[in-house]
Design an enzyme around this catalytic site. Structure first.
Site: not given
Length: 271
Positions: A2-3, A52, A260
Site C-alpha cells: 500500500p502507498e 507508510k 522494483r
C-alpha cells in the site's frame, strides 16, 4: 505494498469509526499480544499516518501502537451483525468496548504491529523523509534530500528517507507527469522540476485519499464524461503496467530499478 494514500485513508477512516471510544483490543494470532494488552480498554485518541506507517494513540498510554502493512498486510472492517469470530491469522482486532457486536476492525499479515515507546517512535519518524500528505510535509526538506543523492531520481523516490509514502505506482506516474527521465541523478534534477515533483505528488496522493484508489490520469486523457471514481483500472494510470503510454501512444519500457519494476515512456520522458 500500500502507498501513502491508502495509509492516510485508513487513518481517517479509523479515526471516524473508532476515535474517542474505549476499545477492546485482542491479538487472536498472538503475535501482537503485548501491544493488545497494553491498550485494551483504553480510549483511542488519534490515528496518525506518516508515509507508510500508522500510529494508534491511546489515552493514558505512552507511545503508540505502530502498524506497517508491508506487502501482505490489510485491514478489514466488519459491520454486519453478527460480527464473526476472528480468524486464527488475525493479528489485531479492535472493537468498541461498549458495543462489541456493532463493529470490528481486523488486521492481518502486517509487517509490524507493535507498541513503540516515545523514544522508539522518535527513532522511527527520524528515519522518514517528509510526507507530502501531512501538514508538516516540507518540500524544502525533500529538495535537500535529493540534492545529497547521486542515485537515479527513479530510485530516490522509493527511498522512504527521501520522501515518505511514494511507492511503485506513484513513482512511475509522478515522473511521467513531470516529464522526468527516471535515470537522471537525483542531485541533478533542476530546482523547479524538484518542486514540480513535490506538488504533483501532493495532488496525486490527495486524489488517492479522496477516491480511495490510485487515479493519476489527467482529465484531458480520461474518457469524457466518465466520473474519475468509475474509471477502469487501465484508464486510471498513464504508464504504470501499461504496454503503451496513454499520453503519446508510444511503448512503455519496463526495467528493474531499486528492486522494483519501473514503468516509463522514453518518448515523453526523454524527448
Amino acid at each position: 505494498m500500500p502507498e501513502g494514500h491508502t495509509i492516510h485513508r485508513l487513518a481517517r477512516d479509523h479515526t471516524r469509526l473508532l476515535g474517542g471510544r474505549a476499545l477492546h483490543v485482542t491479538s487472536p494470532q498472538g503475535r501482537a499480544s503485548a501491544a493488545a494488552q497494553a491498550v485494551d480498554g483504553r480510549v483511542l485518541d488519534a490515528v496518525d499516518a506518516h508515509g507508510k506507517h500508522l500510529l494508534y494513540r491511546f489515552a493514558g498510554v505512552e507511545g503508540a501502537v505502530h502498524v506497517h502493512l508491508g506487502l501482505f498486510g490489510r485491514f478489514v472492517t466488519r459491520r454486519k451483525a453478527p460480527i464473526p469470530q476472528p480468524r486464527a491469522t488475525t493479528r489485531l482486532r479492535l472493537v468498541p468496548a461498549e458495543d462489541p457486536d456493532a463493529l470490528a476492525v481486523d488486521l492481518s499479515g502486517a509487517t509490524a504491529s507493535e507498541l513503540l515507546d516515545p523514544a522508539q517512535e522518535d527513532a522511527l519518524l527520524a528515519r522518514l523523509g517528509p510526507d507530502p500528505l501531512r501538514r508538516d510535509g516540507d518540500p524544502d526538506a525533500f529538495a535537500a534530500n535529493l540534492a545529497r543523492r547521486r542515485i537515479p531520481i527513479g530510485a530516490a523516490l522509493l527511498d522512504q528517507a527521501v520522501v515518505a509514502g511514494i511507492g511503485n505506482v506513484y513513482r512511475a506516474e509522478v515522473l511521467h507527469a513531470c516529464r522526468v527521465d527516471p535515470y537522471t541523478p537525483a542531485r541533478e534534477v533542476p530546482a523547479d522540476t524538484v518542486r514540480a515533483l513535490w506538488d504533483t505528488t501532493v495532488a496525486m496522493l490527495r486524489e488517492g485519499v479522496r477516491l480511495n484508489r490510485i487515479v493519476t490520469t489527467p482529465p484531458e486523457l480520461a474518457p469524457a464524461g466518465k466520473p474519475r471514481s468509475r474509471l477502469r483500472r487501465d484508464e486510471r494510470v498513464v504508464v504504470y503496467r501499461r504496454s503503451a503510454c496513454l499520453a503519446c501512444g508510444g511503448p512503455v519500457t519496463r526495467e528493474e530499478l531499486a528492486m522494483r519494476t519501473l514503468f516509463w515512456c522514453p518518448a515523453c520522458q526523454r524527448g
